[in-house]
Every structure is written in structure tokens, then in C-alpha cells.
Design an enzyme around this catalytic site. Structure first.
Site, PDB file in Angstrom:
ATOM      1  N   ASP A   1       2.905  28.222 -21.486  1.00 43.93           N
ATOM      2  CA  ASP A   1       1.819  27.476 -22.436  1.00 43.93           C
ATOM      3  C   ASP A   1       1.208  26.566 -21.641  1.00 43.93           C
ATOM      4  O   ASP A   1       0.039  25.949 -21.765  1.00 43.93           O
ATOM      5  CB  ASP A   1       2.111  27.229 -24.015  1.00 43.93           C
ATOM      6  CG  ASP A   1       2.906  26.521 -24.339  1.00 43.93           C
ATOM      7  OD1 ASP A   1       3.997  26.739 -23.137  1.00 43.93           O
ATOM      8  OD2 ASP A   1       2.981  26.159 -25.215  1.00 43.93           O
TER       9      ASP A   1
ATOM     10  N   HIS B   1      11.568  24.830 -31.128  1.00 40.42           N
ATOM     11  CA  HIS B   1      11.577  23.146 -31.985  1.00 40.42           C
ATOM     12  C   HIS B   1      12.067  23.535 -33.138  1.00 40.42           C
ATOM     13  O   HIS B   1      11.914  22.263 -34.354  1.00 40.42           O
ATOM     14  CB  HIS B   1       9.708  23.642 -32.505  1.00 40.42           C
ATOM     15  CG  HIS B   1       9.061  23.355 -31.677  1.00 40.42           C
ATOM     16  ND1 HIS B   1       8.565  22.371 -30.457  1.00 40.42           N
ATOM     17  CD2 HIS B   1       7.986  23.697 -31.030  1.00 40.42           C
ATOM     18  CE1 HIS B   1       7.764  21.860 -29.707  1.00 40.42           C
ATOM     19  NE2 HIS B   1       6.965  23.379 -30.244  1.00 40.42           N
TER      20      HIS B   1
ATOM     21  N   HIS C   1       5.663  21.921 -24.466  1.00 41.28           N
ATOM     22  CA  HIS C   1       5.719  20.989 -25.637  1.00 41.28           C
ATOM     23  C   HIS C   1       7.542  21.189 -25.706  1.00 41.28           C
ATOM     24  O   HIS C   1       7.980  21.612 -25.286  1.00 41.28           O
ATOM     25  CB  HIS C   1       5.746  21.711 -27.251  1.00 41.28           C
ATOM     26  CG  HIS C   1       3.930  22.284 -27.093  1.00 41.28           C
ATOM     27  ND1 HIS C   1       4.005  23.911 -26.867  1.00 41.28           N
ATOM     28  CD2 HIS C   1       3.213  21.734 -27.363  1.00 41.28           C
ATOM     29  CE1 HIS C   1       2.499  23.951 -27.657  1.00 41.28           C
ATOM     30  NE2 HIS C   1       2.053  22.522 -27.389  1.00 41.28           N
TER      31      HIS C   1
ATOM     32  N   ASP D   1       8.130  25.231 -20.799  1.00 39.81           N
ATOM     33  CA  ASP D   1       7.281  25.681 -22.297  1.00 39.81           C
ATOM     34  C   ASP D   1       6.161  23.613 -21.576  1.00 39.81           C
ATOM     35  O   ASP D   1       7.547  22.836 -22.113  1.00 39.81           O
ATOM     36  CB  ASP D   1       7.752  25.866 -23.526  1.00 39.81           C
ATOM     37  CG  ASP D   1       7.482  26.239 -25.075  1.00 39.81           C
ATOM     38  OD1 ASP D   1       6.762  27.295 -25.040  1.00 39.81           O
ATOM     39  OD2 ASP D   1       6.324  24.855 -24.996  1.00 39.81           O
TER      40      ASP D   1
HETATM   41 ZN   LIG Z   1       4.894  25.485 -26.114  1.00 40.29          ZN
END
Ligand SMILES: [Zn+2]
Length: 301
Positions: free
Chosen positions: A207, A84, A122, A120
């Protein structure tokens, strides 16, 4: 059977962090850590955070060095995560973008074309932004959508010379092994084989595992082994098997440990347990939408 070896990471140098991040932001992260000021509401810092972030980025660099040297594959077991972190800001637990720094490091070492696979749950907004106009790095991401951080829709395909070198596969909450595996087999494999990377990197966040508290996907431990196996097959065909992974998310610690272990076993040569995977109609339609957008750049079946 190959041998698993523990390698000590080194701290990244500030010039290596600058492969991706601005000097102003690096200085801000140093100052904020010193004063224990959060970078954003999710990204709290303590006095040690700056050095630990240098060590995480250095770990990803060490993982790349390992596969350029003697290892077939490597896995940087580092935190904080990185995907991120944008060139001029940290967010979402991420201070420096470990995988993006590792990609640039690989290029400095002569590996021109880099594939980054980000499974991931996200979207890796930071990695996407770092290489958005760069055709030397193909960024492929599967992620829950809509979800944090809000980016990652399928029409974000890159810009300028980098158009077509950014592949987002946004998946609905509840996606299980079958959906992820289909996305990898039908979209990642053909585009990656056409791209022909010199090295393959993985933003390995687990995740998307069923039961993880920060998302709503339903991947199993064997599902992660399947994804690792697919990526390993790509690396074998295009880049002498060279794969370097770096840990991203994964917040159910037991599930995370089992998934990482399953991925390492695949790196060491084990085949995942074979099952039949049939994606739902909803996923099928989504994958077709992605293919339609990306078929301007890549050939799909
Ligand atoms: Zn994540």
C-alpha cells in the site's frame, strides 16, 4: 529458473494463535464474529471471519514450513492482514497477527533469530508490541508518518532486553522508490547483517504503491522488486536464502497484483531493472536521524 508451486494453507490451531494472542482475546474474536460485531470501526466481522483469520495465520505458518522444508522462499497470499493486531486486540482490518505468529512458529522449529521486514505503508504496531522486549526478533519497519495507526516514531527502539531490536524508519508522505531503497540499503542491510537472522520474514503490504487509496506514497512496481531483492540478498548471506512473506495491505488491486508478481519474480531469481535512485534532502535528513538513534545498537557507514 526456479519453479513456482502452489501450496494449500492449513488452519492455525488455537495454541498457535496463542503464541501471540491472549486466550481472552481469541475467545472475544470468535464471539464477535459469530454475532457479526466489529472489533473496531475498521475491523468488521462476519460469521466466516474467525475461520478465515485462522486460515490466514495458518497460511503464514505454512509459508514458514515451506522454507524450512524444501522451498527457498514463499509468499502467503492471505487476508485478513495481521500486523496491526496486538496481543489483546484486533484493529486496522487485522484479527490475528499472521507474521508474528509465523515468527514464533519458526522459533519453535529451531530458527532462533528472526528478522521481520515490514514495508507496508502503515506501521506494524501489533508486531512491534509482540516483540518489543525480545532480542530474538529484529523488527524493521518503513512506513508513512504521521499516518495510521500513529505509532512508529524513530525513538521507539524496544525495551529491556529488546532495546535496539526495533527499528522504525518513519517516512514523509510522497516518499518514492529512492527513499525506501535508501532506507533498506543504509539502515536495514547493516543492522540485519550484524543481527544474522536464521530466517527472514516479510510483512509484505504493497500500500506504499503510487495511487493506493489508503496512503500517499509513490512506490513503483519495480521499487517493490528492488526491496524484495535487497531482502533476498540479506537472506542469502545470513539464512541460506530462507524468506517467507505474508501479504499485508495493498488496496489498489491492480497495483497490488503487479507488485506481488514482481516480488515473486525476484524470489524466483529475476533481477530488478537497474535505475539510479537519489533520495531527496528531506529523506536524507530523516535517515540520518534514524541512524543517529540506532547507532547506539548497530554500526552504520
Ligand atoms: Zn497497510
Amino acid at each position: 529458473m526456479a519453479r513456482l508451486e502452489l501450496i494449500e494453507p492449513v488452519y492455525a490451531e488455537s495454541n498457535e494463535i496463542e503464541y501471540i494472542h491472549t486466550p481472552e482475546y481469541i475467545e472475544k474474536a470468535r464471539r464477535y464474529a459469530q454475532r457479526e460485531i466489529p472489533l473496531d470501526p475498521d475491523t468488521v466481522l462476519c460469521k466466516d471471519s474467525f475461520n478465515v483469520a485462522l486460515l490466514a495465520a495458518g497460511g503464514a505458518i505454512t509459508a514458514v514450513n515451506a522454507v524450512l522444508d524444501k522451498a527457498d522462499s514463499s509468499f502467503a497470499l492471505v487476508r485478513p492482514p495481521g500486523h496491526h493486531a496486538e496481543p489483546d486486540r484486533g484493529m486496522g482490518f487485522c484479527i490475528f497477527n499472521n507474521i508474528a505468529i509465523a515468527a514464533r512458529h519458526a522459533q519453535k522449529k529451531g530458527k532462533k533469530r528472526v528478522l521481520i521486514v515490514d514495508w507496508d505503508v502503515h506501521h506494524g504496531n501489533g508486531t512491534q508490541e509482540a516483540f518489543y522486549d525480545d532480542p530474538s526478533v529484529l523488527y524493521f519497519s518503513t512506513h508513512q508518518y504521521p499516518h495510521y495507526p500513529g505509532t512508529g516514531w524513530l525513538d521507539e527502539v524496544g525495551s529491556g532486553d529488546g532495546k535496539g531490536y526495533n527499528i522504525n524508519v518513519p517516512l514523509p508522505a510522497g516518499t518514492d522508490d529512492a527513499g525506501f531503497i535508501a532506507a533498506f540499503e543504509e539502515i536495514l542491510v547493516p543492522s540485519a547483517l550484524e543481527f544474522r537472522p536464521d530466517i527472514v520474514l516479510i510483512s509484505a503490504g504493497q500500500d506504499a504503491g503510487a495511487g493506493d487509496g489508503l496512503a500517499g506514497m509513490k512506490m513503483s512496481v519495480n521499487g517493490f522488486a528492488e526491496l524484495a531483492y535487497i531482502v533476498r540478498s540479506i537472506a542469502k548471506e545470513t539464512s541460506d536464502g530462507r524468506i517467507a512473506a505474508a501479504l499485508e495491505g495493498g488496496y489498489d488491486l491492480k497495483l497490488l497484483a503487479h507488485s506481488v508478481s514482481a516480488i515473486l519474480e525476484v524470489f524466483l531469481g529475476k533481477e530488478p531493472e537497474k535505475k539510479e535512485y537519489i533520495p531527496s534532502t528531506r529523506i536524507r535528513e530523516r535517515l540520518d536521524e534514524v541512524k543517529k538513534v540506532q547507532s547506539e545498537f548497530w554500526r552504520f557507514r
